[in-house]
Design a protein around this motif. Sequence first.
Motif, PDB file in Angstrom:
ATOM      1  N   ILE A   1      18.088   1.264  12.863  1.00  0.00           N
ATOM      2  CA  ILE A   1      17.691   1.124  11.465  1.00  0.00           C
ATOM      3  C   ILE A   1      16.900   2.342  11.006  1.00  0.00           C
ATOM      4  CG2 ILE A   1      16.197  -0.191   9.908  1.00  0.00           C
ATOM      5  CD1 ILE A   1      17.016  -2.709  11.522  1.00  0.00           C
ATOM      6  N   ASN A   2      15.947   2.767  11.821  1.00  0.00           N
ATOM      7  CA  ASN A   2      15.124   3.915  11.446  1.00  0.00           C
ATOM      8  C   ASN A   2      15.942   5.198  11.355  1.00  0.00           C
ATOM      9  OD1 ASN A   2      12.784   2.404  11.225  1.00  0.00           O
ATOM     10  ND2 ASN A   2      12.238   2.677  13.389  1.00  0.00           N
ATOM     11  N   ALA A   3      16.980   5.304  12.172  1.00  0.00           N
ATOM     12  CA  ALA A   3      17.839   6.492  12.122  1.00  0.00           C
ATOM     13  C   ALA A   3      18.590   6.558  10.795  1.00  0.00           C
ATOM     14  CB  ALA A   3      18.813   6.480  13.294  1.00  0.00           C
ATOM     15  N   ILE A   4      19.052   5.402  10.325  1.00  0.00           N
ATOM     16  CA  ILE A   4      19.741   5.368   9.030  1.00  0.00           C
ATOM     17  C   ILE A   4      18.777   5.781   7.917  1.00  0.00           C
ATOM     18  CG2 ILE A   4      20.798   3.866   7.295  1.00  0.00           C
ATOM     19  CD1 ILE A   4      22.703   4.314   9.523  1.00  0.00           C
ATOM     20  N   LYS A   5      17.590   5.206   7.916  1.00  0.00           N
ATOM     21  CA  LYS A   5      16.613   5.528   6.876  1.00  0.00           C
ATOM     22  C   LYS A   5      16.273   7.013   6.886  1.00  0.00           C
ATOM     23  CE  LYS A   5      13.168   2.626   6.353  1.00  0.00           C
ATOM     24  NZ  LYS A   5      12.023   1.726   6.689  1.00  0.00           N
ATOM     25  N   ALA A   6      16.058   7.565   8.067  1.00  0.00           N
ATOM     26  CA  ALA A   6      15.712   8.985   8.170  1.00  0.00           C
ATOM     27  C   ALA A   6      16.861   9.870   7.714  1.00  0.00           C
ATOM     28  CB  ALA A   6      15.324   9.315   9.617  1.00  0.00           C
ATOM     29  N   ASN A   7      18.082   9.445   7.944  1.00  0.00           N
ATOM     30  CA  ASN A   7      19.252  10.231   7.561  1.00  0.00           C
ATOM     31  C   ASN A   7      19.266  10.532   6.067  1.00  0.00           C
ATOM     32  OD1 ASN A   7      22.044  11.294   8.293  1.00  0.00           O
ATOM     33  ND2 ASN A   7      22.620   9.746   6.780  1.00  0.00           N
ATOM     34  N   PHE A   8      18.748   9.594   5.274  1.00  0.00           N
ATOM     35  CA  PHE A   8      18.745   9.758   3.818  1.00  0.00           C
ATOM     36  C   PHE A   8      17.367  10.153   3.270  1.00  0.00           C
ATOM     37  CE2 PHE A   8      22.356   6.974   4.676  1.00  0.00           C
ATOM     38  CZ  PHE A   8      23.351   7.584   3.929  1.00  0.00           C
ATOM     39  N   GLY A   9      16.443  10.485   4.148  1.00  0.00           N
ATOM     40  CA  GLY A   9      15.105  10.857   3.707  1.00  0.00           C
ATOM     41  C   GLY A   9      14.308   9.685   3.188  1.00  0.00           C
ATOM     42  N   LEU A  10      14.615   8.463   3.657  1.00  0.00           N
ATOM     43  CA  LEU A  10      14.015   7.252   3.128  1.00  0.00           C
ATOM     44  C   LEU A  10      13.196   6.501   4.181  1.00  0.00           C
ATOM     45  CD1 LEU A  10      17.070   5.981   1.012  1.00  0.00           C
ATOM     46  CD2 LEU A  10      15.104   7.321   0.229  1.00  0.00           C
ATOM     47  N   SER A  11      12.640   7.219   5.126  1.00  0.00           N
ATOM     48  CA  SER A  11      11.858   6.565   6.182  1.00  0.00           C
ATOM     49  C   SER A  11      10.678   5.784   5.623  1.00  0.00           C
ATOM     50  CB  SER A  11      11.360   7.611   7.184  1.00  0.00           C
ATOM     51  OG  SER A  11      12.439   8.197   7.878  1.00  0.00           O
ATOM     52  N   ASN A  12      10.123   6.232   4.513  1.00  0.00           N
ATOM     53  CA  ASN A  12       8.944   5.582   3.934  1.00  0.00           C
ATOM     54  C   ASN A  12       9.289   4.500   2.913  1.00  0.00           C
ATOM     55  OD1 ASN A  12       7.153   7.182   5.426  1.00  0.00           O
ATOM     56  ND2 ASN A  12       7.259   8.833   3.911  1.00  0.00           N
ATOM     57  N   LEU A  13      10.559   4.186   2.796  1.00  0.00           N
ATOM     58  CA  LEU A  13      10.970   3.085   1.912  1.00  0.00           C
ATOM     59  C   LEU A  13      11.017   1.815   2.751  1.00  0.00           C
ATOM     60  CD1 LEU A  13      11.813   2.353  -0.954  1.00  0.00           C
ATOM     61  CD2 LEU A  13      14.163   3.000  -0.390  1.00  0.00           C
ATOM     62  N   THR A  14      10.219   0.831   2.386  1.00  0.00           N
ATOM     63  CA  THR A  14       9.935  -0.292   3.269  1.00  0.00           C
ATOM     64  C   THR A  14      11.102  -1.247   3.439  1.00  0.00           C
ATOM     65  OG1 THR A  14       7.611  -0.192   2.613  1.00  0.00           O
ATOM     66  CG2 THR A  14       8.362  -2.225   3.677  1.00  0.00           C
ATOM     67  N   HIS A  15      11.670  -1.691   2.345  1.00  0.00           N
ATOM     68  CA  HIS A  15      12.632  -2.788   2.388  1.00  0.00           C
ATOM     69  C   HIS A  15      14.058  -2.264   2.526  1.00  0.00           C
ATOM     70  CE1 HIS A  15       9.065  -4.653   0.533  1.00  0.00           C
ATOM     71  NE2 HIS A  15       9.485  -5.752   1.139  1.00  0.00           N
ATOM     72  N   LEU A  16      14.814  -2.898   3.426  1.00  0.00           N
ATOM     73  CA  LEU A  16      16.152  -2.397   3.731  1.00  0.00           C
ATOM     74  C   LEU A  16      17.114  -2.585   2.568  1.00  0.00           C
ATOM     75  CD1 LEU A  16      16.569  -3.519   7.458  1.00  0.00           C
ATOM     76  CD2 LEU A  16      15.705  -1.359   6.529  1.00  0.00           C
ATOM     77  N   ASP A  17      16.947  -3.647   1.766  1.00  0.00           N
ATOM     78  CA  ASP A  17      17.847  -3.788   0.620  1.00  0.00           C
ATOM     79  C   ASP A  17      17.582  -2.690  -0.405  1.00  0.00           C
ATOM     80  OD1 ASP A  17      15.388  -4.864  -0.040  1.00  0.00           O
ATOM     81  OD2 ASP A  17      16.167  -6.769  -0.792  1.00  0.00           O
ATOM     82  N   ASP A  18      16.335  -2.215  -0.514  1.00  0.00           N
ATOM     83  CA  ASP A  18      16.049  -1.075  -1.382  1.00  0.00           C
ATOM     84  C   ASP A  18      16.719   0.188  -0.862  1.00  0.00           C
ATOM     85  OD1 ASP A  18      14.526  -2.434  -3.241  1.00  0.00           O
ATOM     86  OD2 ASP A  18      12.600  -1.939  -2.299  1.00  0.00           O
ATOM     87  N   VAL A  19      16.679   0.386   0.470  1.00  0.00           N
ATOM     88  CA  VAL A  19      17.300   1.577   1.064  1.00  0.00           C
ATOM     89  C   VAL A  19      18.801   1.571   0.799  1.00  0.00           C
ATOM     90  CG1 VAL A  19      17.769   2.816   3.209  1.00  0.00           C
ATOM     91  CG2 VAL A  19      15.529   1.750   2.859  1.00  0.00           C
ATOM     92  N   ALA A  20      19.464   0.475   1.167  1.00  0.00           N
ATOM     93  CA  ALA A  20      20.917   0.397   0.977  1.00  0.00           C
ATOM     94  C   ALA A  20      21.269   0.404  -0.503  1.00  0.00           C
ATOM     95  CB  ALA A  20      21.455  -0.859   1.656  1.00  0.00           C
TER      96      ALA A  20
END
Length: 558
Positions: free
Chosen positions: A267-286
């Motif tokens: 999960i953290n790898a996906i968030k980091a891939n888009f520069g979104l490591s500091n975005l808390t909620h996964l539905d917000d990230v996706a």
Amino acid sequence: MLTSIRTPLVVLLSLSLSVVNARLPDGRVHGNIPPSPAVPKITADDGPLTSISGATLPPINTTYYFDQLIDHTNPKLGTFKQRYWHTWEWYEEGGPIILFTPGEANADGYTGYLVNRTINGQIAQQQKGATIVLEHRFYGTSNPLPDLSLKSLKYHTIQQAIDDLDYFANNVKLAMPGGDKVKPNVNNPWILVGGSYSGALTGWTMVNKPDLFRAGYASSAVVEAITDFWGYFEPIREFMPQNCSADVEAVITHIDQIFTSGSPAEINAIKANFGLSNLTHLDDVAGALRNNLWDWQSLSPATGVEGTFFQFCDALEVKDGAVASASGWGLDHALSAWGAFWTSSYLNLLCGKNDVESCLGSYNPNEDYFTDTSIDNSGRSWTWIVCNEVGFYQEGAPTDVPTLVTRLVQPVYDERQCNYWFPGAFGNNPTPQPNVNRINTAYHGWNMKVDRLFFANGHRDPWREATTSANGSPAVSTSSEPIGISDGFHCSDLSTTNGKVDSTVLAVQQQALKSIQGWLADFKPTNRSSHQPHRRSEDEEREEKRRVLRFERERSVV
């Protein structure tokens, strides 16, 4: 460089994204809020025009003010100043008055809809008419009350907007020769024109006020209110480059799987891939990745292929100078390339100096975009209509349909935010649902049958599935209610330039002009000359009494 495509490509883009106070030009007020179905802004030169008689007219950007009722169900509350713009470049006595509102936007800068660079001006030129752009209540400075609090917004409804058009048409005194004697059907035929939401408002008004406008033109009109509007992305999936859609689908499927059942490291790898490591909620990230698909809404036939949407697809599909086949490069390359596109430029384009949580997060009710109640805040005004009346939540597709966007985002995701925007408006309901059934019942949605109303739609319009050309719509084209559909995008047919570039758009414009010409040919004014008062017949007296009674009944409905 163009990637491979499903169908011959009609050229593209109108507006690149820019961030000013975290508000984006397509209707998003921060990076993770869906765009509204906004009509494109088209401006005109500000210099004076000359009428067909040779008289010099006021500058096209001259602003006029109309005393509009705050509440049509209670006129005693008084009036507010509603802005409008107006010209009579081609007007001859008895000609039509063409009324247009851009809908959910500050109307300053929409002066192109007064002149013949738009269908409005083409109609006026052909029919010797005058044009008006009227600012919609609760947008720009046309605000009944001095803020956008709940106390004010209770007067912000579709029915109040319809009643505005009625009251304006019957009471305005235009600043032109004879402009105080242009009452609808008494001296002049009036034509209502709109695009997108205001196109739907055109249809809804002609259903609700059947004797007010002689004719209507509704471009990309989202007449059917829909809560779960996953169909927004279907025209994009059908017409975007096929290799790009294949890879986007693969990446989204992978992200949904990881975010649903993956390990913390995955999960953290996906968030980091888009520069979104500091975005808390996964539905917000996706959900944030929808932004790349929303860029499609800015496309038009009259612009080139250098726009943000095709930059995105080229970033995924062009590798070492080679273009992927129709099946794309596959998950690994697409995921990496999409992430690189975000972290190199796109995230900054969306958020500027804002941190990703305040820009793309949706769980903090104290964010400015939720709490700002100042006027001229189109995002807040539109969201009120969304939460209460029309929905149009742009979410992932059902599981039996390929999807370009995450299925982690469903209507409850947006309905939850309605309580952040408008705390106290929905009681204790954590996910208030818009009353789309009431809207579709009141104004007939796809089932509307209106004489002398022209619908203009586009195959590539992301809002197509809410128009009369939607898959499953029962609407059929008739001589009294024609449906013209082009290869255009959203409201492409409103622009004269688009008609010069795309022959299918031109054909729709020509079809509409011919229809309107026929509909006005047999118009019989009841009092063309102010010097010869018209004595109404008994039938006309009865019809006027019926109209007044009908109007009073409508005003009594809250």
